[in-house]
Scaffold this motif. Structure first.
Motif, PDB file in Angstrom:
ATOM      1  N   GLU A   6       0.753  -1.107   0.047  1.00 49.26           N
ATOM      2  CA  GLU A   6      -0.101  -0.008   0.047  1.00 49.26           C
ATOM      3  C   GLU A   6       0.994   1.327   0.066  1.00 49.26           C
ATOM      4  O   GLU A   6       1.928   1.358   0.628  1.00 49.26           O
ATOM      5  CB  GLU A   6      -1.020  -0.006   1.271  1.00 49.26           C
ATOM      6  CG  GLU A   6      -2.112   1.005   1.121  1.00 49.26           C
ATOM      7  CD  GLU A   6      -2.715   0.911   2.286  1.00 49.26           C
ATOM      8  OE1 GLU A   6      -3.254   1.938   2.920  1.00 49.26           O
ATOM      9  OE2 GLU A   6      -3.412  -0.320   2.667  1.00 49.26           O
ATOM     10  N   TYR A   7       0.541   2.167  -0.758  1.00 48.72           N
ATOM     11  CA  TYR A   7       1.427   3.274  -0.946  1.00 48.72           C
ATOM     12  C   TYR A   7       0.610   4.617  -1.212  1.00 48.72           C
ATOM     13  O   TYR A   7      -0.949   4.592  -1.389  1.00 48.72           O
ATOM     14  CB  TYR A   7       2.186   3.355  -2.472  1.00 48.72           C
ATOM     15  CG  TYR A   7       3.067   1.990  -2.664  1.00 48.72           C
ATOM     16  CD1 TYR A   7       4.248   2.120  -1.865  1.00 48.72           C
ATOM     17  CD2 TYR A   7       2.395   1.137  -3.168  1.00 48.72           C
ATOM     18  CE1 TYR A   7       4.941   0.731  -2.181  1.00 48.72           C
ATOM     19  CE2 TYR A   7       3.186  -0.147  -3.558  1.00 48.72           C
ATOM     20  CZ  TYR A   7       4.451  -0.073  -2.754  1.00 48.72           C
ATOM     21  OH  TYR A   7       5.191  -1.271  -3.307  1.00 48.72           O
ATOM     22  N   PHE A   8       1.104   5.763  -0.827  1.00 48.32           N
ATOM     23  CA  PHE A   8       0.407   7.085  -1.004  1.00 48.32           C
ATOM     24  C   PHE A   8      -0.822   7.158  -0.285  1.00 48.32           C
ATOM     25  O   PHE A   8      -1.901   7.344  -0.781  1.00 48.32           O
ATOM     26  CB  PHE A   8       0.134   7.343  -2.469  1.00 48.32           C
ATOM     27  CG  PHE A   8       1.490   7.398  -3.245  1.00 48.32           C
ATOM     28  CD1 PHE A   8       2.471   8.494  -3.156  1.00 48.32           C
ATOM     29  CD2 PHE A   8       1.604   6.556  -3.905  1.00 48.32           C
ATOM     30  CE1 PHE A   8       3.458   8.415  -3.821  1.00 48.32           C
ATOM     31  CE2 PHE A   8       2.828   6.472  -4.829  1.00 48.32           C
ATOM     32  CZ  PHE A   8       3.755   7.493  -4.619  1.00 48.32           C
ATOM     33  N   ASP A   9      -0.887   6.801   1.220  1.00 49.47           N
ATOM     34  CA  ASP A   9      -2.167   6.677   2.001  1.00 49.47           C
ATOM     35  C   ASP A   9      -3.108   5.805   1.490  1.00 49.47           C
ATOM     36  O   ASP A   9      -4.295   6.127   1.806  1.00 49.47           O
ATOM     37  CB  ASP A   9      -2.505   8.057   2.264  1.00 49.47           C
ATOM     38  CG  ASP A   9      -1.355   9.085   3.173  1.00 49.47           C
ATOM     39  OD1 ASP A   9      -0.739   8.566   3.983  1.00 49.47           O
ATOM     40  OD2 ASP A   9      -1.376  10.017   2.868  1.00 49.47           O
ATOM     41  N   GLY A  10      -2.902   4.808   0.731  1.00 49.13           N
ATOM     42  CA  GLY A  10      -4.049   3.861   0.311  1.00 49.13           C
ATOM     43  C   GLY A  10      -4.241   4.077  -1.019  1.00 49.13           C
ATOM     44  O   GLY A  10      -5.280   3.172  -1.473  1.00 49.13           O
ATOM     45  N   ALA A  11      -3.861   5.066  -1.754  1.00 45.08           N
ATOM     46  CA  ALA A  11      -4.420   5.373  -3.165  1.00 45.08           C
ATOM     47  C   ALA A  11      -3.850   4.515  -4.247  1.00 45.08           C
ATOM     48  O   ALA A  11      -4.474   4.399  -5.138  1.00 45.08           O
ATOM     49  CB  ALA A  11      -3.936   6.878  -3.360  1.00 45.08           C
TER      50      ALA A  11
END
Length: 93
Positions: A6-11
Motif C-alpha cells: 500500500e502506497y500514498f495513504d492507500g491510493a
C-alpha cells in the motif's frame, strides 16, 4: 506467498506474487499523480483504464491504455497520473 503493498495513504494498492516467470505485482491506482522509484527493471502493463506516464529522460507525458505497456530501467524514477481508477500488472526483471 502473496504480499499486500500500500502506497500514498492507500491510493495505490497491489498484490505481489512470484511465478516461474519471476516476480510481479497487480494493482489499482486511484485518481491522482504519483512518483515511483525502481530497484529492478519494470514492465508496466495497463489492464484497465489509463495511465499517463512521464518516463525517465523524457520531457513529454505519454498515455497508455488497456493492454499497452511501458518499461522503466533499474534505479530510476517515473511519474504516473490517472483521472480514474486504473489497474496494472508490473513485471520485474
Amino acid at each position: 506467498m502473496i504480499n499486500v503493498n500500500e502506497y500514498f495513504d492507500g491510493a495505490v494498492k497491489s498484490l505481489a506474487y512470484t511465478t516461474a516467470d519471476g516476480k510481479s505485482t497487480i494493482g489499482v491506482i486511484e485518481s491522482g499523480e504519483y512518483e515511483f522509484g525502481t530497484s529492478t527493471h519494470e514492465t508496466m502493463v495497463v489492464i484497465e483504464g489509463e495511465l499517463i506516464a512521464l518516463l525517465p529522460g523524457e520531457q513529454d507525458w505519454k498515455t497508455f491504455t488497456n493492454g499497452q505497456s511501458f518499461e522503466v530501467p533499474t534505479n530510476a524514477s517515473f511519474k504516473v497520473k490517472t483521472s480514474g481508477q486504473s489497474s496494472y500488472l508490473c513485471k520485474y526483471k
